[in-house]
Design a protein around this motif. Structure first.
Motif, PDB file in Angstrom:
ATOM      1  N   LEU A  29       0.854  -1.190   0.000  1.00 56.38           N
ATOM      2  CA  LEU A  29       0.000   0.000   0.000  1.00 56.38           C
ATOM      3  C   LEU A  29       0.890   1.240   0.000  1.00 56.38           C
ATOM      4  O   LEU A  29       1.768   1.396   0.853  1.00 56.38           O
ATOM      5  CB  LEU A  29      -0.917   0.006   1.218  1.00 56.38           C
ATOM      6  CG  LEU A  29      -1.926  -1.147   1.287  1.00 56.38           C
ATOM      7  CD1 LEU A  29      -2.641  -1.157   2.627  1.00 56.38           C
ATOM      8  CD2 LEU A  29      -2.923  -1.036   0.146  1.00 56.38           C
ATOM      9  N   TYR A  30       0.647   2.108  -0.941  1.00 53.92           N
ATOM     10  CA  TYR A  30       1.453   3.329  -1.068  1.00 53.92           C
ATOM     11  C   TYR A  30       0.576   4.541  -0.802  1.00 53.92           C
ATOM     12  O   TYR A  30      -0.519   4.680  -1.375  1.00 53.92           O
ATOM     13  CB  TYR A  30       2.051   3.421  -2.467  1.00 53.92           C
ATOM     14  CG  TYR A  30       2.797   4.702  -2.723  1.00 53.92           C
ATOM     15  CD1 TYR A  30       4.055   4.917  -2.156  1.00 53.92           C
ATOM     16  CD2 TYR A  30       2.242   5.704  -3.518  1.00 53.92           C
ATOM     17  CE1 TYR A  30       4.747   6.095  -2.381  1.00 53.92           C
ATOM     18  CE2 TYR A  30       2.924   6.881  -3.751  1.00 53.92           C
ATOM     19  CZ  TYR A  30       4.165   7.083  -3.181  1.00 53.92           C
ATOM     20  OH  TYR A  30       4.847   8.265  -3.404  1.00 53.92           O
ATOM     21  N   THR A  31       1.048   5.403   0.085  1.00 54.95           N
ATOM     22  CA  THR A  31       0.333   6.639   0.410  1.00 54.95           C
ATOM     23  C   THR A  31       1.106   7.820  -0.162  1.00 54.95           C
ATOM     24  O   THR A  31       2.279   8.029   0.161  1.00 54.95           O
ATOM     25  CB  THR A  31       0.194   6.822   1.931  1.00 54.95           C
ATOM     26  OG1 THR A  31      -0.469   5.665   2.477  1.00 54.95           O
ATOM     27  CG2 THR A  31      -0.623   8.058   2.251  1.00 54.95           C
ATOM     28  N   GLU A  77      -4.238   6.547  -0.544  1.00 55.48           N
ATOM     29  CA  GLU A  77      -3.651   5.223  -0.412  1.00 55.48           C
ATOM     30  C   GLU A  77      -3.991   4.378  -1.643  1.00 55.48           C
ATOM     31  O   GLU A  77      -5.158   4.256  -2.023  1.00 55.48           O
ATOM     32  CB  GLU A  77      -4.165   4.539   0.855  1.00 55.48           C
ATOM     33  CG  GLU A  77      -3.402   3.259   1.196  1.00 55.48           C
ATOM     34  CD  GLU A  77      -3.859   2.667   2.519  1.00 55.48           C
ATOM     35  OE1 GLU A  77      -3.042   2.532   3.427  1.00 55.48           O
ATOM     36  OE2 GLU A  77      -5.057   2.347   2.626  1.00 55.48           O
TER      37      GLU A  77
END
Length: 769
Positions: free
Chosen positions: A130-132, A138
């Motif tokens: 998961l990339y924020t 997100e």
């Protein structure tokens, strides 16, 4: 030749007198020690949103790894990178009854594999990535895999590096198998998109040292006797020899290659074993297991043999195999396509009440396509099942026919089939599947082209055509060519640069396949020494000597050769400047604002108009038919009903229905998505395919539809003008090739080459008589 017909007859007699030797030596040796297992599907009571990932015996019970998904997980992680299954352990008795109170999550979010020894507590799993971003948004980017020891991740990520893998994340539901030697992991990963990797210790295995002529399938890692091996299948092709590329590799083998922690490059120097693996390999500490289509094979590192056929359990060449586990009491468990199959020892690998038949192939380049067809048939048929078995050459097929293990033959080798007809081994298809021969069902002239003495013994399901393509301004009105010598003279005069754009070998392969030009099959007499074959050799010898020369010349020709002529495969008239006659081509040129019939085109921006013509022949008038596969049925009453059902399905039911018109704004046309790459012999399907654009209803239909109508009519004319099959690789053509190549190399003269071919083929034909 290496194998004369007389030797084959002698071998046949020996085989007939000694039935125990009908199978190949390696197969017979294996049978003496082979265990036989019968498969049965097991219902573990999984819900629709659950799938079986793995199963293993732990302390006298079964521990299954089950993946569970939900709407919430799908919303959070998406499906771009596959279904996000969260995995958990479920415990079953040895009779597959679950203890529901013992469910527990796996150490990783998404566990995909584990070592065959559960006491090592060694698994492969992954966590969602998961990339924020800077705005707090997100985004899910699939899953990152790691090795887990005692529930803790160790080492680096084992995701693929490079442009296709990004090095950080990959898809859910990858396959893997692993072993551990002195605390060094050896891992095979299948990232679900044909991206196979071998990971050792802390690096990926490279395959750059293997010849680029070799196509490699890396199918897994097995541990045998404390040594890890890579299971791989290789096929080597001579790319300068188009006959090799399209029909027969010069070498192919399945091999076990030992590896160590220091191995950085995969080689194909190892132990050759039987079988053609189709994906997935596993170990139990003693044996290695691998799947060959629907068959489960086992190897001890020296020999290998089939121990089970899982076809009746829903497993085929397209199945996704995750696990093969040997239980302490002797049964074997297989996890395939999210389901469980249990194997128990039996006298047969096939249930007694089932009818299993074999389609044997020789020289079929795209076996995967055939496997897909058979898989679809098996999924719908409740009575008969088929497997596809590849044979390396005609000799292997001969043995299989004598042993009765082949029921249908699929091949590109018309020559081989004609020999079987002479021996009475093939059944007339009109008797096997009469529905195919009712009026209007199949394209009649294509069927007629296959007939031998008026009887149809084999049929192509799909085909392309071969002929010549000539710029219309090089032709005179009504010009035809009666023989190949006229074409040779025409090319030398009108388009000498054409010869520079092909190698000698490639040109010979394109124009020399018409064996009927040289051989009278009724009398078994050939005439390669009458001057015509020698003239053909001399013409081919004027072409380029190397691929590099041809490639450079072809680039020049494509940019502006004034008389480009091509021997080609016609799959469909996909462009507007191809025509079935000179008149249509001339009208097209004259109807364009910049059209000029008096000046030959030079550049790509000029107006070109090409005319299709049949390759000249003293025997035939029409185009050559090049079949994808020729299907023939072995003469055997026991398999005739099964063969009829398969042929009826494949030729009459497994067809593309509605086909959308080619929309210029679509990059991928509908017929591509339906897998149509050649003409179908089914008449209705053929009409839908070539007539697809007649349904065009766009704003430009007033100008487009007349062109589409002309293309449709031209295509029908060309297909209707096909009247004979082109020969592919066979024993006679191999002799022609061998002597032609000696001439091209300067070892002999063209006259000598023609005489040698005449003598060798005459002996071969006499032995057949």
């Amino acid at each position: 030749m290496k194998h004369t017909f007389r030797r084959m007859i002698a071998l046949f007699l020996v085989l007939l007198m000694t039935a125990s030797l009908l199978a190949s030596c390696s197969e017979k040796e294996n049978e003496t020690t082979a265990d036989t297992y019968l498969g049965e599907n097991v219902d573990l009571g999984l819900a629709e949103n659950e799938t079986l990932m793995d199963i293993i015996e732990v302390d006298g019970e079964l521990r299954a790894t089950v993946g569970v998904t939900s709407d919430e997980m799908t919303a959070k992680y998406g499906t771009e990178y596959g279904t996000p299954y969260k995995t958990e352990y479920r415990y079953y008795s040895m009779e597959f009854v679950e203890d529901t109170a013992k469910r527990e999550p796996t150490a990783s979010f998404h566990q995909i594999a584990q070592h065959y020894d559960p006491s090592l507590n060694l698994t492969i799993g992954g966590e969602p990535y998961l990339y924020t971003d800077e705005n707090g948004e997100e985004t899910s980017y699939g899953v990152r895999y790691k090795l887990y020891k005692d529930g803790q991740p160790i080492g680096d990520y084992i995701n693929p590096r490079g442009a296709n893998g990004y090095g950080r994340y990959t898809k859910y539901n990858a396959r893997a198998n692993l072993t551990m030697m002195e605390d060094i992991p050896f891992i095979w990963m299948d990232y679900t998109d044909f991206n196979f990797e071998i990971y050792i210790k802390d690096h990926f295995l490279q395959i750059t040292e293997i010849s680029p002529d070799v196509i490699i399938s890396v199918d897994g890692i097995v541990e045998i006797g404390g040594t890890p091996y890579v299971l791989a299948h290789g096929e080597q092709y001579d790319w300068s020899d188009m006959d090799s590329y399209f029909f027969a590799p010069v070498w192919k083998a399945t091999q076990l290659t030992s590896i160590t922690p220091e191995t950085t490059e995969l080689s194909l120097k190892g132990i050759e074993i039987e079988g053609v693996p189709t994906g997935g390999a596993f170990s139990d500490g003693i044996y290695g297991y691998y799947l060959c289509g629907s068959e489960l094979w086992r190897t001890d590192g020296k020999t290998s043999n089939r121990i089970a056929d899982l076809l009746f359990c829903g497993v085929d060449a397209n199945s996704f195999i995750r696990t093969v586990r040997l239980l302490s009491e002797g049964r074997i468990l297989v996890v395939a396509d999210g389901n469980l199959v249990v194997l128990t020892e039996s006298e047969s690998v096939v249930p007694a009440q089932k009818n299993l038949y074999t389609i044997g192939t020789v020289g079929v380049y795209d076996v995967d396509e055939l496997n897909l067809t058979v898989s679809k048939f098996n999924n719908r048929s409740t009575t008969y099942k088929f497997i596809v078995k590849e044979y390396k050459d005609a000799t292997k097929m001969n043995l299989a026919l004598l042993s009765g293990e082949v029921d249908i033959i699929a091949t590109t080798d018309q020559f081989m089939l004609n020999n079987y007809i002479k021996q009475g081994l093939l059944a007339p298809l009109e008797e096997v599947a009469p529905e195919l021969f009712e009026e209007g069902v199949l394209i009649e002239n294509v069927v007629d082209a296959t007939r031998v003495d008026g009887v149809c013994y084999y049929l192509p399901r799909h085909f392309s055509l071969q002929g010549m393509l000539v710029e219309c301004r090089l032709l005179e009105e009504g010009q035809t060519f009666e023989n190949m010598q006229e074409i040779f003279n025409f090319i030398r005069e009108k388009d000498p640069d054409f010869l520079k754009s092909l190698t000698k070998k490639d040109l010979f392969l394109k124009i020399a396949r018409g064996l009927d030009e040289w051989i009278d099959w009724d009398t078994n007499v050939c005439h390669f020494n009458d001057g015509a074959f020698e003239s053909m050799l001399e013409f081919c010898n004027e072409a380029a000597s190397t691929m590099e020369e041809a490639t450079g010349a072809h680039a020049s020709v494509a940019s502006g050769n004034v008389g480009y002529l091509e021997f080609s495969i016609l799959q469909q008239l996909t462009v507007y400047d191809h025509f079935a006659d000179i008149q249509g081509a001339e009208e097209y040129v004259e109807g364009l604002p910049n059209g000029d019939m008096k000046t030959l085109p030079v550049t790509k921006s000029d107006v070109w108009a090409w005319v299709w013509l049949p390759t000249p022949s003293t025997v035939y008038d029409g185009y050559e038919i090049s079949p994808n596969h020729l299907f023939a049925v072995v003469e055997d009453e026991k398999s005739r009903e099964a063969a009829e059902e398969f042929l009826r399905y494949h030729f009459l039911e497994d067809i593309a229905e509605e086909i959308a018109p080619d929309n210029p704004e679509d990059g991928y046309f509908d017929y591509h998505s339906k897998g149509i790459t050649h003409f179908p012999i089914n008449q209705e399907e053929f009409d839908r395919f070539i007539g697809r654009n007649l349904a065009w209803n766009g704003e430009d239909k007033e100008t487009r539809l007349p062109m589409e109508r002309r293309r449709y009519e031209d295509t029908v004319r060309i297909v209707r003008a096909a009247d004979h099959l082109v020969y592919n690789r066979n024993a006679v053509f191999d002799v022609m090739n061998e002597e032609a190549y000696r001439y091209f190399a300067g070892d002999i003269t063209a006259k000598q080459a023609a005489e040698y071919v005449q003598n060798r083929v005459s002996i071969y034909l006499a032995e057949q008589s």
